[in-house]
Motif scaffolding. Structure first.
Motif, PDB file in Angstrom:
ATOM      1  N   TYR A  31       0.481  -0.741   0.160  1.00  0.00           N
ATOM      2  CA  TYR A  31       0.049   0.155  -0.357  1.00  0.00           C
ATOM      3  C   TYR A  31       0.434   1.241  -0.289  1.00  0.00           C
ATOM      4  O   TYR A  31       0.546   2.144  -0.511  1.00  0.00           O
ATOM      5  CB  TYR A  31      -0.733  -0.154   0.980  1.00  0.00           C
ATOM      6  CG  TYR A  31      -2.126  -1.011   1.206  1.00  0.00           C
ATOM      7  CD1 TYR A  31      -2.973  -0.861   0.491  1.00  0.00           C
ATOM      8  CD2 TYR A  31      -2.189  -2.030   1.508  1.00  0.00           C
ATOM      9  CE1 TYR A  31      -4.624  -1.762   0.290  1.00  0.00           C
ATOM     10  CE2 TYR A  31      -3.140  -2.977   1.444  1.00  0.00           C
ATOM     11  CZ  TYR A  31      -3.865  -2.779   0.705  1.00  0.00           C
ATOM     12  OH  TYR A  31      -5.258  -3.533   1.018  1.00  0.00           O
ATOM     13  N   TYR A  79      -4.235  -1.813  -6.049  1.00  0.00           N
ATOM     14  CA  TYR A  79      -5.045  -0.667  -5.965  1.00  0.00           C
ATOM     15  C   TYR A  79      -5.011  -0.682  -7.269  1.00  0.00           C
ATOM     16  O   TYR A  79      -4.195  -1.225  -8.569  1.00  0.00           O
ATOM     17  CB  TYR A  79      -4.571   0.924  -5.917  1.00  0.00           C
ATOM     18  CG  TYR A  79      -3.420   1.569  -4.725  1.00  0.00           C
ATOM     19  CD1 TYR A  79      -4.737   2.131  -4.059  1.00  0.00           C
ATOM     20  CD2 TYR A  79      -2.526   1.355  -4.939  1.00  0.00           C
ATOM     21  CE1 TYR A  79      -4.253   2.660  -2.580  1.00  0.00           C
ATOM     22  CE2 TYR A  79      -1.576   1.962  -2.992  1.00  0.00           C
ATOM     23  CZ  TYR A  79      -2.712   2.350  -2.491  1.00  0.00           C
ATOM     24  OH  TYR A  79      -2.294   2.856  -1.253  1.00  0.00           O
ATOM     25  N   SER A  80      -6.667  -0.062  -8.164  1.00  0.00           N
ATOM     26  CA  SER A  80      -6.957  -0.258  -9.438  1.00  0.00           C
ATOM     27  C   SER A  80      -6.442   0.423  -9.717  1.00  0.00           C
ATOM     28  O   SER A  80      -5.697   1.452  -9.395  1.00  0.00           O
ATOM     29  CB  SER A  80      -8.394  -0.093  -8.951  1.00  0.00           C
ATOM     30  OG  SER A  80      -8.737   1.548  -9.199  1.00  0.00           O
ATOM     31  N   GLU A 116      -7.473   4.192  -8.994  1.00  0.00           N
ATOM     32  CA  GLU A 116      -6.843   4.439  -8.068  1.00  0.00           C
ATOM     33  C   GLU A 116      -5.606   4.527  -8.324  1.00  0.00           C
ATOM     34  O   GLU A 116      -5.277   5.815  -8.025  1.00  0.00           O
ATOM     35  CB  GLU A 116      -7.246   3.306  -7.104  1.00  0.00           C
ATOM     36  CG  GLU A 116      -9.123   2.877  -6.549  1.00  0.00           C
ATOM     37  CD  GLU A 116      -9.362   1.983  -5.782  1.00  0.00           C
ATOM     38  OE1 GLU A 116      -9.863   2.273  -4.995  1.00  0.00           O
ATOM     39  OE2 GLU A 116      -8.555   1.281  -5.651  1.00  0.00           O
ATOM     40  N   THR A 129      -5.368   8.118 -10.403  1.00  0.00           N
ATOM     41  CA  THR A 129      -5.530   9.308  -9.109  1.00  0.00           C
ATOM     42  C   THR A 129      -4.774   9.606  -8.108  1.00  0.00           C
ATOM     43  O   THR A 129      -4.352  10.574  -7.845  1.00  0.00           O
ATOM     44  CB  THR A 129      -6.996   8.786  -8.510  1.00  0.00           C
ATOM     45  OG1 THR A 129      -8.058   8.178  -9.784  1.00  0.00           O
ATOM     46  CG2 THR A 129      -7.216  10.030  -7.513  1.00  0.00           C
ATOM     47  N   LEU A 130      -4.545   8.769  -7.995  1.00  0.00           N
ATOM     48  CA  LEU A 130      -2.838   8.629  -7.152  1.00  0.00           C
ATOM     49  C   LEU A 130      -1.621   9.827  -7.235  1.00  0.00           C
ATOM     50  O   LEU A 130      -1.049  10.833  -6.720  1.00  0.00           O
ATOM     51  CB  LEU A 130      -2.108   7.070  -5.879  1.00  0.00           C
ATOM     52  CG  LEU A 130      -3.190   6.699  -5.145  1.00  0.00           C
ATOM     53  CD1 LEU A 130      -2.345   5.323  -4.511  1.00  0.00           C
ATOM     54  CD2 LEU A 130      -2.630   8.198  -3.642  1.00  0.00           C
ATOM     55  N   ALA A 149     -10.850  12.769  -6.021  1.00  0.00           N
ATOM     56  CA  ALA A 149      -9.922  11.261  -5.928  1.00  0.00           C
ATOM     57  C   ALA A 149     -10.807  11.062  -4.536  1.00  0.00           C
ATOM     58  O   ALA A 149     -10.730   9.504  -4.326  1.00  0.00           O
ATOM     59  CB  ALA A 149      -8.541  11.797  -5.748  1.00  0.00           C
ATOM     60  N   ILE A 209     -13.312   8.144  -6.425  1.00  0.00           N
ATOM     61  CA  ILE A 209     -12.306   7.175  -7.216  1.00  0.00           C
ATOM     62  C   ILE A 209     -12.211   5.881  -6.552  1.00  0.00           C
ATOM     63  O   ILE A 209     -12.087   5.118  -5.860  1.00  0.00           O
ATOM     64  CB  ILE A 209     -11.508   7.542  -7.568  1.00  0.00           C
ATOM     65  CG1 ILE A 209     -11.807   8.579  -9.069  1.00  0.00           C
ATOM     66  CG2 ILE A 209     -10.370   6.276  -8.351  1.00  0.00           C
ATOM     67  CD1 ILE A 209     -12.130   8.045 -10.284  1.00  0.00           C
ATOM     68  N   PHE A 210     -11.686   6.876  -4.727  1.00  0.00           N
ATOM     69  CA  PHE A 210     -11.167   6.095  -3.633  1.00  0.00           C
ATOM     70  C   PHE A 210     -12.768   5.501  -3.366  1.00  0.00           C
ATOM     71  O   PHE A 210     -13.028   4.241  -2.270  1.00  0.00           O
ATOM     72  CB  PHE A 210     -10.530   5.917  -2.955  1.00  0.00           C
ATOM     73  CG  PHE A 210      -9.299   6.237  -3.620  1.00  0.00           C
ATOM     74  CD1 PHE A 210      -8.253   5.200  -3.260  1.00  0.00           C
ATOM     75  CD2 PHE A 210      -8.070   7.426  -4.023  1.00  0.00           C
ATOM     76  CE1 PHE A 210      -7.178   5.347  -3.967  1.00  0.00           C
ATOM     77  CE2 PHE A 210      -7.044   7.182  -4.573  1.00  0.00           C
ATOM     78  CZ  PHE A 210      -6.234   6.370  -4.736  1.00  0.00           C
TER      79      PHE A 210
END
Length: 117
Positions: A4, A62-63, A66, A69-70, A106, A109-110
């Motif tokens: 993560y 994460y997808s 994601e 977006t990060l 964001a 998205i999450f």
């Protein structure tokens, strides 16, 4: 836990490299364009050496949306600091409102799918 955090750390470092590759030359416009391009390519190589592993490691937890977006949120934070400290620009209320709207995107998205029932 590493899966993560590692992608986030790698994306932060890679974005620092990429920000300098794309915008660092604006701090010294005396270099010829061809030299600025070669230097930027050299810097971007290291960005890719960090971004590719960040996405490979991160894709397990994460997808793709994601991860993207990060990357975008990290890019904006890095760029905001770069613009202020390297280029001497000022952040305005308009910038902050725009960044807040991106942060709101964001969040969605999450958050995951919104159920409509």
């Amino acid at each position: 836990m590493t899966a993560y955090l590692a992608p986030i750390g790698l994306l932060i470092i890679s974005n620092i490299f990429m920000t300098f590759a794309w915008y660092g030359h604006l701090g010294d416009m005396s270099r010829p364009m061809w030299l600025a391009i070669l230097i930027a390519w050299g810097i971007a190589f290291f960005e890719y050496c960090l971004a590719v592993p960040a996405n490979r490691i991160g894709y397990g937890v994460y997808s793709a949306a994601e991860l993207k977006t990060l990357q975008e949120v990290i890019t904006l934070l890095i760029f905001a600091g770069f613009a202020v400290f390297w280029l001497g620009e000022k952040l305005t209320l308009n910038h902050l409102v725009g960044f807040a709207l991106i942060a709101a995107g964001a969040f969605f998205i999450f958050k995951g799918p919104i159920s409509v029932s």
